[in-house]
Design a protein around this motif. Structure first.
Motif, short mmCIF file in Angstrom:
data_model
loop_
_atom_site.label_atom_id
_atom_site.label_comp_id
_atom_site.label_asym_id
_atom_site.label_seq_id
_atom_site.Cartn_x
_atom_site.Cartn_y
_atom_site.Cartn_z
N ASP A 47 -15.54 -13.40 0.25
CA ASP A 47 -14.45 -12.91 1.22
C ASP A 47 -13.98 -11.45 1.04
O ASP A 47 -13.28 -11.32 -0.09
N TRP A 48 -14.19 -10.75 1.91
CA TRP A 48 -14.00 -9.06 1.48
C TRP A 48 -12.51 -8.94 1.44
O TRP A 48 -12.16 -7.75 1.14
N SER A 49 -11.73 -9.87 2.09
CA SER A 49 -10.40 -9.50 2.05
C SER A 49 -9.66 -10.41 1.23
O SER A 49 -8.34 -10.69 1.13
N ASN A 52 -6.92 -11.76 -4.21
CA ASN A 52 -6.69 -12.24 -5.35
C ASN A 52 -8.07 -11.98 -6.40
O ASN A 52 -8.35 -12.58 -7.46
N GLN A 53 -9.07 -11.39 -5.56
CA GLN A 53 -10.25 -11.26 -6.43
C GLN A 53 -10.47 -9.71 -6.58
O GLN A 53 -10.12 -8.86 -5.73
N LEU A 54 -10.78 -9.19 -7.77
CA LEU A 54 -11.03 -7.58 -7.90
C LEU A 54 -12.39 -7.12 -7.31
O LEU A 54 -13.29 -7.52 -7.94
N VAL A 55 -12.16 -6.65 -6.32
CA VAL A 55 -13.17 -5.92 -5.32
C VAL A 55 -12.84 -4.61 -5.18
O VAL A 55 -13.78 -3.47 -5.51
N ILE A 232 1.19 -12.86 2.76
CA ILE A 232 1.93 -11.46 2.77
C ILE A 232 0.72 -10.68 2.08
O ILE A 232 0.45 -9.38 2.75
N LYS A 233 -0.12 -11.09 1.18
CA LYS A 233 -1.01 -10.33 0.39
C LYS A 233 -2.16 -9.92 1.50
O LYS A 233 -2.53 -8.87 1.82
N ARG A 234 -2.62 -10.99 2.31
CA ARG A 234 -3.82 -10.84 3.22
C ARG A 234 -3.33 -9.89 4.48
O ARG A 234 -4.04 -9.16 5.11
N ASN A 239 -4.32 -5.37 4.85
CA ASN A 239 -4.63 -4.87 5.99
C ASN A 239 -3.43 -3.80 6.62
O ASN A 239 -3.81 -3.03 7.57
N LEU A 240 -2.31 -3.81 6.06
CA LEU A 240 -1.48 -2.68 6.17
C LEU A 240 -1.56 -1.57 4.94
O LEU A 240 -1.20 -0.33 5.36
#
Ligand SMILES: *Cc1c(COP(=O)(O)O)cnc(C)c1O
Length: 392
Positions: A47-49, A52-55, A232-234, A239-240
């Motif tokens: 899930d690229w967005s 909660n995952q360090l990408v 809020i994170k997503r 995305n902002l």
């Protein structure tokens, strides 16, 4: 590390979010200045967005997650999102939970960017309905409710009038219609006030101010239930694009360690300074929640443990008098922001765009004063010599 739920606030300020670095054994987690993290072997289902995952550091960074853990614990919240500034956090909340069919009630005196977002941009661009009122008045809030009210937003103490809004009572009103109560608790910090315990849904902080406390890094945070914070994170972070720099997260993580010590000192000194000013014949008014003369002193006493380090005041004089006073100060620095180690003062004249919303005594302009960590007697001596130099 000790069980987080059992250790005290002061101990959490030091230990929570820290840990032993696995690679070196260092007793502090390192600063990780990296934009990207190694992908899993099979990235086809990633899930690229996922915030909660360090990408990728715009989606979250290692230092950001440590700070989120600490701030969630300090406010007693399930989760936290840390962003680049306090305004990014506030705008992120409004962007995530308001849409074209919704209504928000907000204090008519608030941080100026909140005023502009809700008085102008959200209504004009997206058709959001907004009502700006005195949130110190519970009846006015009840009258302003609409079936589509999604958020009641308060700032307490408020910038720059130090207005106090009753978190517990407004929480009940919000709950009665299923709206969110969002509280900008920047002036209080988690040490002096616990909005989630009083019924708030989300707490917003400008980390730039007391939480970092040293005037050298900007950041913002929102704390609350995981289900809300994830949205809020997503929406607002990934995305902002308002992600915090890992270095700023690291600096703020270091600053927050001394939060309890600093807040006690800021509050004690501010009380002394407020009493000095209130007793001076050339001072027209002093607004400080710790003074009995403050219109919402009783509410402040109920929901805060001390009254923090910001007050506003006015002199018996015109614009020139106020400017001369500020320019006569030798220790106190004329600069914006609050919650730094050094004392900061700002004079805002009567042309402030929100002047019509201010209490009468503010209408000729006001001085917002953030009392720093210097010796209180030195701060008072500086005020005295500047008043004398102005013939006051
Ligand atoms: C400073 C401040 C903000 C904005 O924070 P930034 O970090 O400057 O974006 C929001 N709310 C209050 C009460 C503030 O004092």
């Amino acid at each position: 590390m000790a069980n987080k739920t059992k250790i005290s606030f002061r101990t959490q300020c030091i230990h929570t979010g820290n840990g032993i670095d696995k690679e070196t054994g260092a007793i502090r987690r390192p600063l990780t200045m990296a934009n990207s993290y190694r992908l899993p072997e099979d990235s086809s289902t990633l899930d690229w967005s996922d915030p909660n995952q360090l990408v990728y550091t715009r989606n979250t960074s290692a230092n950001q997650t440590y700070l989120q853990e600490k701030l969630a614990a300090l406010e007693g919240g399930e989760d936290c999102v840390v962003l680049s500034t306090g305004v990014a956090a506030l705008a992120g909340v409004f962007f995530t939970f308001l849409d074209k069919d919704s209504h928000i009630i907000c204090s008519n005196v608030s941080y100026v960017a909140v005023y502009r977002l809700l008085n102008e941009y959200f209504p004009d661009k997206y058709g959001v309905e907004t009502t700006l009122i005195d949130t110190g008045n519970l009846d006015d809030i009840k009258k302003a409710l609409r079936p589509n009210t999604k958020i009641i937003h308060i700032e307490t103490p408020g910038n720059p009038t130090t207005r106090i809004s009753d978190i517990a009572e407004i929480g009940k009103i919000a709950q009665s219609i299923g709206a969110l109560l969002t509280v900008d608790s920047t002036f209080a910090s988690p040490f002096l006030q616990k909005p989630l315990e009083l019924g708030a849904d989300l707490i917003i902080h400008s980390l730039t101010k007391y939480i970092n406390g040293h005037g050298d890094a900007m950041g913002g945070a929102v704390i609350g239930r995981k289900e809300l914070i994830d949205q809020i994170k997503r929406q607002a972070m990934v995305n902002l694009g308002g992600a915090i720099s890992p270095f700023n997260a690291w600096l703020i993580m270091r600053g927050v360690v001394t939060l309890p010590l600093r807040m006690k000192q800021h509050s004690e000194s501010a009380m002394k300074v407020a009493q000095f000013l209130e007793g001076h014949p050339s001072v027209d008014f002093v607004a400080y929640p710790g003074l009995e003369s403050h219109p919402q002193h009783e509410i402040a006493k109920k929901q805060m443990s001390m009254y923090s380090g910001v007050l506003s005041f006015g002199l018996k004089g015109d614009v020139d008098t106020h400017n001369q006073f500020v320019n006569s100060l030798e220790l106190i620095v004329p600069a914006v922001s609050i919650g730094h180690d050094e004392s900061l003062i700002v004079y805002t004249g009567p042309n402030d765009e929100r002047n019509h919303f201010y209490p009468d005594e503010f209408k000729n302009g006001h001085l917002r004063f953030s009392i720093g960590l210097e010796e209180a007697d030195d701060i008072i001596a500086d005020l005295k010599q500047a008043l004398e130099r102005c013939g006051l």
